[in-house]
Design a protein around this motif. Structure first.
Motif, PDB file in Angstrom:
ATOM      1  N   PRO A  39      40.107  44.973  40.789  1.00 58.91           N
ATOM      2  CA  PRO A  39      40.491  43.951  39.804  1.00 58.91           C
ATOM      3  C   PRO A  39      39.675  42.662  39.924  1.00 58.91           C
ATOM      4  CG  PRO A  39      42.445  44.899  40.788  1.00 58.91           C
ATOM      5  CD  PRO A  39      41.282  45.423  41.546  1.00 58.91           C
ATOM      6  N   VAL A  40      39.342  42.263  41.137  1.00 55.55           N
ATOM      7  CA  VAL A  40      38.542  41.051  41.321  1.00 55.55           C
ATOM      8  C   VAL A  40      37.158  41.236  40.720  1.00 55.55           C
ATOM      9  CG1 VAL A  40      37.423  39.590  43.056  1.00 55.55           C
ATOM     10  CG2 VAL A  40      39.812  40.248  43.343  1.00 55.55           C
ATOM     11  N   LEU A  42      36.331  43.296  38.265  1.00 49.33           N
ATOM     12  CA  LEU A  42      36.461  43.326  36.808  1.00 49.33           C
ATOM     13  C   LEU A  42      36.688  41.929  36.234  1.00 49.33           C
ATOM     14  CD1 LEU A  42      38.538  46.571  36.268  1.00 49.33           C
ATOM     15  CD2 LEU A  42      36.137  46.201  35.736  1.00 49.33           C
ATOM     16  N   ILE A  43      37.516  41.122  36.895  1.00 49.67           N
ATOM     17  CA  ILE A  43      37.753  39.749  36.433  1.00 49.67           C
ATOM     18  C   ILE A  43      36.471  38.935  36.509  1.00 49.67           C
ATOM     19  CG2 ILE A  43      38.953  37.591  36.997  1.00 49.67           C
ATOM     20  CD1 ILE A  43      41.366  39.367  37.789  1.00 49.67           C
ATOM     21  N   CYS A  44      35.710  39.090  37.568  1.00 54.37           N
ATOM     22  CA  CYS A  44      34.437  38.360  37.695  1.00 54.37           C
ATOM     23  C   CYS A  44      33.450  38.791  36.609  1.00 54.37           C
ATOM     24  CB  CYS A  44      33.835  38.581  39.073  1.00 54.37           C
ATOM     25  SG  CYS A  44      34.732  37.755  40.394  1.00 54.37           S
ATOM     26  N   VAL A  46      34.265  39.849  33.593  1.00 48.30           N
ATOM     27  CA  VAL A  46      34.719  39.253  32.334  1.00 48.30           C
ATOM     28  C   VAL A  46      34.377  37.771  32.293  1.00 48.30           C
ATOM     29  CG1 VAL A  46      36.774  38.662  30.990  1.00 48.30           C
ATOM     30  CG2 VAL A  46      36.509  40.967  31.908  1.00 48.30           C
ATOM     31  N   VAL A  47      34.624  37.052  33.390  1.00 46.88           N
ATOM     32  CA  VAL A  47      34.313  35.621  33.436  1.00 46.88           C
ATOM     33  C   VAL A  47      32.809  35.399  33.306  1.00 46.88           C
ATOM     34  CG1 VAL A  47      34.338  33.593  34.946  1.00 46.88           C
ATOM     35  CG2 VAL A  47      36.377  35.002  34.737  1.00 46.88           C
ATOM     36  N   ALA A  54      32.597  45.712  31.575  1.00 49.43           N
ATOM     37  CA  ALA A  54      33.884  45.787  32.259  1.00 49.43           C
ATOM     38  C   ALA A  54      34.888  46.639  31.494  1.00 49.43           C
ATOM     39  CB  ALA A  54      34.443  44.380  32.484  1.00 49.43           C
TER      40      ALA A  54
END
Length: 71
Positions: A39-40, A42-44, A46-47, A54
């Protein structure tokens, strides 16, 4: 002769303990990567603006999770 038997049995016992430790570590590593790192990452992504990368990764992982949950 007793020393030889002792050494052999010591290798057997500690060998089984090492195999148990490796199996436990592998299980903990799989959980850690699945719950924390994926999850980290994938979040990175997206950001960082890599939504186009992603999203397919998330879809593939979701499908694999759904298929794997049927067992």
């Amino acid at each position: 002769m007793l020393t030889l038997i002792f050494v052999i049995m010591m290798f057997v016992v500690f060998g089984k303990l090492i195999m148990l430790a490796i199996r436990a570590t592998w299980g903990i590593t799989k959980v850690l990567f699945t719950v924390v790192f994926l999850p980290v990452i994938l979040i990175c992504m997206v950001v960082g603006g890599l939504v186009s990368v992603a999203l397919p990764i998330l879809v593939v992982i979701g499908v694999v999770a759904l298929i794997g949950a049927e067992r």
